[in-house]
Motif scaffolding. Sequence first.
Motif, short mmCIF file in Angstrom:
data_model
loop_
_atom_site.label_atom_id
_atom_site.label_comp_id
_atom_site.label_asym_id
_atom_site.label_seq_id
_atom_site.Cartn_x
_atom_site.Cartn_y
_atom_site.Cartn_z
N SER A 122 6.40 -7.60 -5.39
CA SER A 122 5.99 -6.50 -6.27
C SER A 122 4.78 -6.96 -7.08
O SER A 122 4.63 -8.14 -7.40
N PRO A 123 3.88 -6.03 -7.42
CA PRO A 123 2.59 -6.44 -7.99
C PRO A 123 2.64 -7.07 -9.38
O PRO A 123 1.84 -7.95 -9.68
N LEU A 124 3.57 -6.66 -10.24
CA LEU A 124 3.55 -7.17 -11.62
C LEU A 124 4.46 -8.37 -11.82
O LEU A 124 4.06 -9.37 -12.40
N SER A 125 5.71 -8.27 -11.37
CA SER A 125 6.69 -9.32 -11.66
C SER A 125 6.80 -10.35 -10.55
O SER A 125 7.37 -11.42 -10.75
N GLY A 126 6.30 -10.02 -9.35
CA GLY A 126 6.46 -10.93 -8.22
C GLY A 126 7.86 -10.92 -7.63
O GLY A 126 8.20 -11.77 -6.83
N ASN A 127 8.68 -9.95 -8.03
CA ASN A 127 9.98 -9.76 -7.39
C ASN A 127 9.75 -9.01 -6.08
O ASN A 127 8.63 -8.98 -5.58
N GLN A 128 10.77 -8.39 -5.51
CA GLN A 128 10.59 -7.68 -4.23
C GLN A 128 10.13 -6.25 -4.50
O GLN A 128 10.67 -5.56 -5.35
N GLU A 129 9.14 -5.82 -3.74
CA GLU A 129 8.58 -4.49 -3.93
C GLU A 129 9.59 -3.39 -3.60
O GLU A 129 10.31 -3.48 -2.61
N VAL A 130 9.62 -2.36 -4.44
CA VAL A 130 10.35 -1.13 -4.17
C VAL A 130 9.30 -0.03 -4.11
O VAL A 130 8.45 0.07 -4.99
N SER A 131 9.35 0.76 -3.06
CA SER A 131 8.34 1.81 -2.86
C SER A 131 9.01 3.10 -2.46
O SER A 131 10.23 3.19 -2.34
N ALA A 132 8.19 4.12 -2.29
CA ALA A 132 8.66 5.42 -1.80
C ALA A 132 8.05 5.59 -0.42
O ALA A 132 6.83 5.47 -0.25
N GLY A 139 0.81 -1.22 0.00
CA GLY A 139 0.00 0.00 0.00
C GLY A 139 0.84 1.26 0.00
O GLY A 139 0.30 2.37 0.04
N GLN A 140 2.17 1.14 -0.03
CA GLN A 140 3.03 2.31 -0.11
C GLN A 140 3.09 2.81 -1.55
O GLN A 140 2.71 2.12 -2.48
N GLN A 141 3.58 4.03 -1.72
CA GLN A 141 3.63 4.65 -3.04
C GLN A 141 4.55 3.86 -3.98
O GLN A 141 5.66 3.50 -3.61
N LEU A 152 12.80 14.07 -5.05
CA LEU A 152 12.67 15.52 -4.89
C LEU A 152 11.22 15.96 -4.84
O LEU A 152 10.87 16.85 -4.08
N GLY A 153 10.37 15.34 -5.64
CA GLY A 153 8.97 15.79 -5.72
C GLY A 153 8.15 15.51 -4.48
O GLY A 153 7.28 16.31 -4.11
N THR A 154 8.40 14.39 -3.82
CA THR A 154 7.55 13.96 -2.70
C THR A 154 8.25 13.96 -1.35
O THR A 154 7.59 13.87 -0.31
N GLY A 155 9.60 14.02 -1.33
CA GLY A 155 10.32 13.94 -0.07
C GLY A 155 10.36 12.54 0.52
O GLY A 155 10.74 12.35 1.67
N ARG A 156 9.96 11.54 -0.28
CA ARG A 156 9.99 10.15 0.21
C ARG A 156 11.27 9.47 -0.25
O ARG A 156 11.84 9.81 -1.27
N ASN A 157 11.69 8.46 0.52
CA ASN A 157 12.93 7.74 0.23
C ASN A 157 12.65 6.47 -0.56
O ASN A 157 11.63 5.80 -0.36
N LEU A 158 13.62 6.10 -1.42
CA LEU A 158 13.56 4.82 -2.10
C LEU A 158 13.70 3.73 -1.04
O LEU A 158 14.63 3.76 -0.24
N HIS A 159 12.80 2.76 -1.06
CA HIS A 159 12.60 1.85 0.08
C HIS A 159 12.33 0.46 -0.48
O HIS A 159 11.76 0.31 -1.55
N SER A 160 12.72 -0.57 0.24
CA SER A 160 12.30 -1.91 -0.13
C SER A 160 12.10 -2.74 1.13
O SER A 160 12.59 -2.40 2.21
N HIS A 161 11.35 -3.79 0.98
CA HIS A 161 11.01 -4.67 2.11
C HIS A 161 10.47 -5.97 1.53
O HIS A 161 10.25 -6.08 0.33
#
Length: 162
Positions: free
Chosen positions: A61-71, A4-6, A48-57
Motif C-alpha cells: 500500500s502506498p502510505l503505510s507499506g502494508n498490503q494494498e486494498v483496492s476496488a 494502479g487500481q482504484q 454501490l457507487g462504482t460496482g467494484r469489489n473490495l479487493h486485495s493482492h
Amino acid sequence: AGSGQQSVTGVSAADDGNSYWRVRGRTAAVCERGTPVRCGQAIRLTHLGTGRNLHSHRFASPLSGNQEVSAFGEAGEGDYLDDWTVVCSGTYWARDDEVRFQHASTDVFLSVTGEQYGRPIHGQKEVHGMAASSQNNYWKVMEGIFMQPSEVFKAEQYHAEL
C-alpha cells in the motif's frame, strides 16, 4: 507505485454516501437476498457507487507499506481476490457486531491505522491489509438497508429452538 487500481479510503463521517457497500456471496457463488451471513463465511463487498469489489493482492500500500486494498472489477464481477472471510463470534454476523474481514487468499485483515492522503483526497485514510489482528481491523455497520431474514432461515431458527 501500487497496482494502479482504484484506492479504497476511510473517512470519519458515518453517513458519507460513498461509504455504502453491498454484501454478496463469494466469487461464483449464489447468495439469495435475506440469507444470514455465517461467521467464517466468505463474502464479497461491492461498492454501490462504482460496482467494484473490495479487493486485495500482494502489492504494498502506498502510505503505510502494508498490503494494498483496492476496488476492482466491473459491475460487481472481479476475481477470487475479491473474497473476504467474515470473522466474528457466534453463528451469524449480527447487525450490531464488530467484525473483522480476513482476505481469503492472502490472510490479511482489512485495516485502517490513520495514515492520511494528501491531494486530491486530502484527509482520507488509507485502508489496507495487515497480517496481525488488532484494534485496527474491527469494523461495524453504521447504517444501511437491512434485509429481513428469508422465510427458510426463520423456519430453521424456529425448529432449532424446539
